[in-house]
Design a protein around this motif. Structure first.
Motif, PDB file in Angstrom:
ATOM      1  N   ASP A  98       0.674  -8.520   9.627  1.00  0.00           N
ATOM      2  CA  ASP A  98       0.605  -9.294   8.178  1.00  0.00           C
ATOM      3  C   ASP A  98       0.468  -8.128   7.143  1.00  0.00           C
ATOM      4  N   GLY A  99       1.102  -8.225   5.970  1.00  0.00           N
ATOM      5  CA  GLY A  99       0.487  -7.456   4.819  1.00  0.00           C
ATOM      6  C   GLY A  99      -0.947  -7.476   4.557  1.00  0.00           C
ATOM      7  N   LYS A 100      -1.437  -6.500   3.680  1.00  0.00           N
ATOM      8  CA  LYS A 100      -3.094  -6.246   3.423  1.00  0.00           C
ATOM      9  C   LYS A 100      -3.135  -6.210   1.896  1.00  0.00           C
ATOM     10  N   LYS A 101      -4.418  -6.243   1.586  1.00  0.00           N
ATOM     11  CA  LYS A 101      -4.841  -6.297   0.209  1.00  0.00           C
ATOM     12  C   LYS A 101      -4.526  -4.746  -0.349  1.00  0.00           C
ATOM     13  N   LYS A 102      -4.731  -4.407  -1.420  1.00  0.00           N
ATOM     14  CA  LYS A 102      -4.411  -3.127  -2.184  1.00  0.00           C
ATOM     15  C   LYS A 102      -3.143  -2.663  -1.791  1.00  0.00           C
ATOM     16  N   ASN A 103      -2.172  -3.632  -1.767  1.00  0.00           N
ATOM     17  CA  ASN A 103      -0.803  -3.103  -1.761  1.00  0.00           C
ATOM     18  C   ASN A 103      -0.571  -2.422  -0.409  1.00  0.00           C
ATOM     19  N   MET A 104      -1.195  -2.651   0.641  1.00  0.00           N
ATOM     20  CA  MET A 104      -0.987  -2.012   2.052  1.00  0.00           C
ATOM     21  C   MET A 104      -0.028  -2.751   2.895  1.00  0.00           C
ATOM     22  N   TYR A 105       1.210  -2.216   3.350  1.00  0.00           N
ATOM     23  CA  TYR A 105       1.968  -2.809   3.896  1.00  0.00           C
ATOM     24  C   TYR A 105       1.514  -3.046   5.331  1.00  0.00           C
ATOM     25  N   GLY A 106       1.838  -4.381   6.054  1.00  0.00           N
ATOM     26  CA  GLY A 106       1.701  -4.215   7.545  1.00  0.00           C
ATOM     27  C   GLY A 106       2.539  -3.388   8.418  1.00  0.00           C
TER      28      GLY A 106
END
Length: 427
Positions: free
Chosen positions: A71-79
């Motif tokens: 899953d994707g994450k906060k701070k625009n971080m890709y999974g």
């Protein structure tokens, strides 16, 4: 155990869900959306392993599932993307889609590989849904489902030379003498129920792979006597040794045996009948065979083929036969190319048609919408957020689902069900 056919189920990985997140740095009092995208689901890939000779690994395990994307994450971080699942198969493996029977892949030589089930794309994070009027979107999109399908694996053995002929003519005995293979041998029909492979080494240092193809019978091209199961293993040989019981111990005519087997090859595939053949007239140690051999020899020579008198019981003539086979094989290989191997159907690109399909129906007073993409959409929707609901309704309208609901007579306040979610409809 030799296994040359298997049915298995594949499920590629689901894409990771997009994240709903917002910037909360101390110096950014009105931080915007920062939810990253989900990672891609794992593909299921088939790859040729030269060390494998059977589909035995797929006999007991019938289902294969690739990993899901992160899953994707906060701070625009890709999974993270999921790792692909690589399944090894022997050279000569054909992969068919079970429903249609069409060929997805034809894996012939080392290094051949094919993505058969593709993983789903990762869902988009809420950062993608910011607009001038929607500054803080509180929804994201779930990852796509991966391909899911059942397939049939078929092995067409890749041997240089194939032994063909009626049952009980001595093919297995010949294989056991000239190679280190240990096929089952007995004096009754269909002793050999699966193909056997061995390596022939001549006194001149040449070597090639020899396959004992189980006995063919009349009607084999129609599947009689497991004909299709046997005939497909002949297709990829470069040269055929046609073994004939010249002593006619089964009460058949040697010449008729020759004609019937070739008729079966031609009816199954004209290319099989065109393969070079060398005739091995077996059981010449039996006195009654000599007269029949001369009759057969005359006819075979008229056809422009070579015939050898051999005896698997006494080893007589086998060295001369296989020395000639080795020489003939070199001539054939000079004009033989891997691309000449026939694929009987156009390669079929599997597409998961269910991904974008949906159905709209009515059961009692409840309107039911079904389909993978709509299930993905409803689980991406924040039903307590107007922006998310607005996006949800926009997609339903764009895909024509609203029009279909209206055609079924839906009214404001009616209940709509998608997967396990129920809600009231308002236009």
């Amino acid at each position: 155990m030799f296994v040359d056919k298997a049915k298995i189920h594949l499920k590629a990985g689901k894409g990771g869900d997009g994240a709903v997140a917002f910037r909360k740095e101390i110096y950014v009092p009105a931080g915007g959306p920062s939810g990253g995208d989900g990672g891609k689901g794992g593909d299921i890939i088939f790859e040729v392993d030269e060390g494998m000779r059977t589909l035995m690994d797929f006999r007991y395990k019938k289902s294969y599932t690739a990993s899901h994307g992160e899953d994707g994450k906060k701070k625009n971080m890709y999974g993270k993307d999921a790792e692909d699942l690589v399944l090894k198969v022997p050279p000569g493996t054909i992969i068919r889609e079970e429903k249609s029977g069409k060929i997805i892949a034809d894996l012939i030589k080392a290094g051949d590989r094919k993505i058969v089930a593709r993983g789903g794309k990762g869902g988009k994070g809420n950062v993608h849904f910011k607009t001038s009027t929607r500054q803080a979107p509180r929804f994201a999109i779930a990852g796509e489902f991966g391909d899911e399908l059942s397939i049939i694996l078929e092995l067409k053995m890749i041997a240089d030379v194939g032994l063909i002929g009626f049952p009980n003519v001595g093919k297995s005995t010949i294989l056991s003498i000239v190679t280190s293979a240990n096929p089952k041998i007995a004096d009754y029909h269909f002793t050999t129920l699966t193909p056997n492979l061995g390596v022939v080494k001549t006194k001149y240092g040449d070597s090639f792979v020899l396959a004992d193809i189980p006995g063919l019978i009349e009607g084999a091209h129609e599947g009689t006597g497991l004909g299709h199961e046997f005939l497909r293993h002949v297709e990829r040989t470069k040269l055929l040794i046609h073994v004939i019981d010249v002593a006619a111990l089964e009460g058949r005519s040697p010449l008729e045996d020759f004609t019937k087997i070739n008729d079966e090859l031609k009816l199954y595939s004209p290319k099989l009948a065109d393969k070079p053949q060398i005739i091995a007239a077996n059981k010449t140690d039996i006195p009654e065979s000599l007269e029949k051999f001369e009759v057969l020899k005359e006819k075979i020579i008229e056809m422009g083929m070579e015939i050898f008198a051999v005896s698997a019981a006494t080893n007589n003539g086998l060295e001369e036969l296989f020395t000639y086979v080795s020489k003939k094989l070199k001539e054939v290989e000079e004009n033989y190319h891997e691309e000449d191997i026939e694929v009987e159907e156009k390669l079929y690109k599997y597409q998961n048609e269910e991904k974008n399909q949906f159905t709209v129906g009515k059961e009692n007073d409840i309107f039911i919408i079904e389909g993978k993409f709509i299930e993905r959409l409803i689980h991406s929707t924040n039903l307590d957020n107007m922006d998310s609901l607005s996006y949800f309704q926009k997609v339903l309208k764009k895909r024509g689902i609203i029009d279909e609901l209206k055609a079924l007579g839906i009214k404001d306040g009616d209940i709509v069900k998608i997967d396990d979610v129920e809600f009231e409809y308002y236009d």
